[in-house]
Write an enzyme that holds these catalytic residues in place. Sequence first.
Site, mmCIF file in Angstrom:
data_model
loop_
_atom_site.group_PDB
_atom_site.id
_atom_site.type_symbol
_atom_site.label_atom_id
_atom_site.label_comp_id
_atom_site.label_asym_id
_atom_site.label_seq_id
_atom_site.Cartn_x
_atom_site.Cartn_y
_atom_site.Cartn_z
ATOM 1 N N CYS A 1 0.864 -1.249 -0.062
ATOM 2 C CA CYS A 1 -0.128 0.083 0.003
ATOM 3 C C CYS A 1 0.791 1.145 0.016
ATOM 4 O O CYS A 1 2.086 1.269 0.367
ATOM 5 C CB CYS A 1 -1.038 0.056 1.133
ATOM 6 S SG CYS A 1 -0.060 -0.034 2.820
ATOM 7 N N GLU B 1 -8.008 8.635 3.755
ATOM 8 C CA GLU B 1 -7.582 7.999 2.503
ATOM 9 C C GLU B 1 -8.631 8.044 1.436
ATOM 10 O O GLU B 1 -9.775 7.453 1.819
ATOM 11 C CB GLU B 1 -6.652 6.804 2.731
ATOM 12 C CG GLU B 1 -5.277 7.329 3.191
ATOM 13 C CD GLU B 1 -4.296 6.033 3.081
ATOM 14 O OE1 GLU B 1 -3.004 6.414 3.241
ATOM 15 O OE2 GLU B 1 -4.448 5.091 3.189
#
Length: 208
Positions: A94, A143
């Site tokens: 990620c 996010e």
Amino acid sequence: MPITPATTGHSSSRGHLPGASGSGGGTSEAILLELVDEDGNTIGTAEKLAAHQAPGQLHRAFSVFLFDEQGRLLLQQRALGKYHSPGVWSNTCCGHPYPGEAPFAAAARRTYEELGVSPSLLAEAGTVRYNHPDPHSGLVEQEYNHLFVGMVQAPPRPDPTEVGLTAFVTADELVERHARDPFSAWFMTVLDAARPAIRELTGPAAGW
């Protein structure tokens, strides 16, 4: 779900590019993230640490889930030297695209930088928006996350400054590991959001 071979240029200095997400080492050049609105439209940039300080600024990110031919998920344990969520287990990879970088290209690039492997297949798996504080560091993950699923056919060669350990796990083994070991605050959110694409990729027998 369209599946595309993951081909992208790779840097010879894995994991140490300016802007590389989660790097534990220092750099003299500011690492910038792409700020977005609630619909994922770019509205500016912010320095990486500032974007993660409470209450957090909504920024673009990506999460990758890679599987082997047996349908096992490749997990990574984040290196202990990382300033954000060190030592916890999480999905394959990620991070954050460079400002203006396509999330697909960033996902393929960063997977190679951290783990030394290029996905043999990589597919978009939707997006998810979340707000996850990290109880240990006080940092906040605000996010807009682009999800990707794919396959890996080579053994990982992780960069030790980024990744402590790796493990391939079945769906049942993941349940056991998640109950036993610390995982990133965002892991279950991104996994659950990616499950439809994961099931399409791995098939019903894999149990995802």
